[in-house]
Scaffold this motif. Sequence first.
Motif, mmCIF file in Angstrom:
data_model
loop_
_atom_site.group_PDB
_atom_site.id
_atom_site.type_symbol
_atom_site.label_atom_id
_atom_site.label_comp_id
_atom_site.label_asym_id
_atom_site.label_seq_id
_atom_site.Cartn_x
_atom_site.Cartn_y
_atom_site.Cartn_z
ATOM 1 N N GLN A 50 59.236 44.404 -101.448
ATOM 2 C CA GLN A 50 59.048 44.288 -100.001
ATOM 3 C C GLN A 50 58.788 42.832 -99.663
ATOM 4 O OE1 GLN A 50 55.938 46.946 -98.664
ATOM 5 N NE2 GLN A 50 56.613 48.534 -100.066
ATOM 6 N N LEU A 51 59.217 42.429 -98.491
ATOM 7 C CA LEU A 51 58.984 41.062 -98.029
ATOM 8 C C LEU A 51 57.820 41.059 -97.046
ATOM 9 C CD1 LEU A 51 62.689 39.954 -97.443
ATOM 10 C CD2 LEU A 51 61.296 39.674 -99.498
ATOM 11 N N GLU A 52 56.965 40.090 -97.166
ATOM 12 C CA GLU A 52 55.778 40.030 -96.312
ATOM 13 C C GLU A 52 56.080 39.227 -95.058
ATOM 14 O OE1 GLU A 52 52.045 41.038 -95.206
ATOM 15 O OE2 GLU A 52 52.880 41.587 -97.167
ATOM 16 N N PHE A 53 56.171 39.918 -93.918
ATOM 17 C CA PHE A 53 56.296 39.208 -92.642
ATOM 18 C C PHE A 53 54.936 39.256 -91.961
ATOM 19 C CE2 PHE A 53 57.251 39.268 -87.982
ATOM 20 C CZ PHE A 53 57.653 37.947 -87.891
ATOM 21 N N PRO A 54 54.258 38.133 -91.872
ATOM 22 C CA PRO A 54 52.894 38.152 -91.324
ATOM 23 C C PRO A 54 52.879 38.517 -89.846
ATOM 24 C CG PRO A 54 53.649 35.887 -91.679
ATOM 25 C CD PRO A 54 54.692 36.783 -92.260
ATOM 26 N N ALA A 55 51.971 39.428 -89.491
ATOM 27 C CA ALA A 55 51.838 39.813 -88.085
ATOM 28 C C ALA A 55 51.400 38.596 -87.277
ATOM 29 C CB ALA A 55 50.818 40.931 -87.941
ATOM 30 N N PRO A 56 52.106 38.287 -86.194
ATOM 31 C CA PRO A 56 51.752 37.098 -85.402
ATOM 32 C C PRO A 56 50.438 37.302 -84.650
ATOM 33 C CG PRO A 56 53.524 38.343 -84.359
ATOM 34 C CD PRO A 56 53.262 39.003 -85.664
ATOM 35 N N GLN A 57 49.763 36.203 -84.389
ATOM 36 C CA GLN A 57 48.522 36.246 -83.622
ATOM 37 C C GLN A 57 48.834 36.479 -82.144
ATOM 38 O OE1 GLN A 57 45.177 35.968 -84.651
ATOM 39 N NE2 GLN A 57 46.139 36.354 -86.640
ATOM 40 N N ALA A 58 48.112 37.400 -81.531
ATOM 41 C CA ALA A 58 48.297 37.650 -80.098
ATOM 42 C C ALA A 58 47.460 36.657 -79.307
ATOM 43 C CB ALA A 58 47.884 39.075 -79.763
ATOM 44 N N SER A 59 48.069 36.058 -78.297
ATOM 45 C CA SER A 59 47.367 35.063 -77.474
ATOM 46 C C SER A 59 46.855 35.667 -76.175
ATOM 47 C CB SER A 59 48.312 33.902 -77.154
ATOM 48 O OG SER A 59 49.322 34.337 -76.244
ATOM 49 N N GLY A 60 47.365 36.866 -75.831
ATOM 50 C CA GLY A 60 47.025 37.459 -74.540
ATOM 51 C C GLY A 60 48.111 37.238 -73.505
ATOM 52 N N HIS A 61 49.062 36.326 -73.813
ATOM 53 C CA HIS A 61 50.237 36.140 -72.945
ATOM 54 C C HIS A 61 51.313 37.076 -73.494
ATOM 55 C CE1 HIS A 61 48.509 32.695 -70.849
ATOM 56 N NE2 HIS A 61 48.109 32.252 -72.032
ATOM 57 N N PHE A 62 51.329 38.290 -72.989
ATOM 58 C CA PHE A 62 52.071 39.373 -73.632
ATOM 59 C C PHE A 62 53.556 39.079 -73.811
ATOM 60 C CE2 PHE A 62 48.165 41.392 -72.539
ATOM 61 C CZ PHE A 62 47.999 42.417 -73.445
ATOM 62 N N LYS A 63 54.235 38.713 -72.735
ATOM 63 C CA LYS A 63 55.678 38.480 -72.845
ATOM 64 C C LYS A 63 55.969 37.330 -73.799
ATOM 65 C CE LYS A 63 59.885 37.843 -70.135
ATOM 66 N NZ LYS A 63 60.488 37.746 -68.788
ATOM 67 N N ASN A 64 55.216 36.253 -73.669
ATOM 68 C CA ASN A 64 55.432 35.095 -74.536
ATOM 69 C C ASN A 64 55.140 35.423 -75.998
ATOM 70 O OD1 ASN A 64 56.223 32.318 -74.682
ATOM 71 N ND2 ASN A 64 54.099 31.825 -75.183
ATOM 72 N N ASP A 65 54.127 36.256 -76.229
ATOM 73 C CA ASP A 65 53.816 36.665 -77.601
ATOM 74 C C ASP A 65 54.987 37.435 -78.213
ATOM 75 O OD1 ASP A 65 51.341 35.493 -77.618
ATOM 76 O OD2 ASP A 65 50.222 37.341 -77.245
ATOM 77 N N GLY A 66 55.614 38.301 -77.428
ATOM 78 C CA GLY A 66 56.770 39.053 -77.910
ATOM 79 C C GLY A 66 57.931 38.131 -78.250
ATOM 80 N N ILE A 67 58.169 37.148 -77.397
ATOM 81 C CA ILE A 67 59.254 36.190 -77.622
ATOM 82 C C ILE A 67 58.997 35.362 -78.878
ATOM 83 C CG2 ILE A 67 60.297 34.069 -76.714
ATOM 84 C CD1 ILE A 67 60.003 35.342 -73.890
ATOM 85 N N ARG A 68 57.766 34.858 -79.020
ATOM 86 C CA ARG A 68 57.436 34.030 -80.196
ATOM 87 C C ARG A 68 57.555 34.837 -81.491
ATOM 88 N NH1 ARG A 68 52.923 32.518 -81.362
ATOM 89 N NH2 ARG A 68 51.669 33.823 -79.973
ATOM 90 N N ALA A 69 57.115 36.091 -81.457
ATOM 91 C CA ALA A 69 57.208 36.934 -82.655
ATOM 92 C C ALA A 69 58.669 37.192 -83.021
ATOM 93 C CB ALA A 69 56.477 38.249 -82.425
ATOM 94 N N ALA A 70 59.507 37.425 -82.005
ATOM 95 C CA ALA A 70 60.938 37.668 -82.257
ATOM 96 C C ALA A 70 61.586 36.435 -82.871
ATOM 97 C CB ALA A 70 61.639 38.051 -80.957
ATOM 98 N N GLU A 71 61.259 35.271 -82.351
ATOM 99 C CA GLU A 71 61.826 34.041 -82.900
ATOM 100 C C GLU A 71 61.372 33.832 -84.341
ATOM 101 O OE1 GLU A 71 60.590 31.261 -79.911
ATOM 102 O OE2 GLU A 71 62.390 31.611 -78.681
ATOM 103 N N ALA A 72 60.105 34.166 -84.630
ATOM 104 C CA ALA A 72 59.594 34.046 -85.999
ATOM 105 C C ALA A 72 60.310 35.029 -86.927
ATOM 106 C CB ALA A 72 58.082 34.302 -86.016
#
Length: 284
Positions: free
Chosen positions: A22-44
Amino acid sequence: MQEFLYLCETEDFLMRELNARQLEFPAPQASGHFKNDGIRAAEAFRRFNQHASNAVPRDVYQEIRQTGVHVFRRKLGNSNISGLFLAHPTAGKCILVNYSEDVYRQRFSAAHEFAHALFDAQTGPSITYSRAAKDDLVEVRANAFASRYLMPPEFLRQLPDPEQWTQANTEHWANQLRVSCVALGVGLKSEGLISALALQRIKSYRVPRELKIDPELPAQLTTHQRERKARLLEKGLSDSYVALCLDAESRGVITQGRLAEALLCDLGGLQELLSLYGRSSNGH
């Protein structure tokens, strides 16, 4: 639901027994800016899968599964549930996608539920309905993740002017992206590439079902193989899960009786399934 949980538990058990990578994809930190957090996680996650900035992911189920998340597509009849995520006490993160829905909707649902797996694993099960509330920020984040993961802005900006698209143009580009015309229209609008009028026009089109591409039902299958594998997928039995079960049986981890149970069939049905996968009852 019980069979879905059984499949997740079985897959987890077999992956442990076989030391499946299995490959470890680290869960991104949530900043509270919901839409932006989703975008940053997708890019990662796109970088994690080594996609070029304008590349379109082809098999999202495989990309999610390789992180150790259990993904099963099962037919839920006329349910208005698109997908579901839950953190199982032993199996870990589990995603159910409604196989009754449109092929491209399922793809979006898998990505959407993966966002819940990344951000919302501590908050209990998450059920996504086909018509979700537009002001639910957790759902906004999951939609932002799915949209950015599946439809990179660099790809959208390279397209011919979508304001001028005909129905044929729209269906072609939606099919290239493996998304619905509705999702494509929303993606283009969020990037400021179309007017509200063009959005309504694009959303009104549909990619013909026969043109849609399912990565788990490849084109090289014969008609008979395709029909059989589609029936297996309805029950949640993807090629990756079946291969894991067959591998476990051939290595002596499970008996043939346990193999039949894992594949949700009796011994008679098992023989037919083995022949579909080019295997005989003695494992060769």
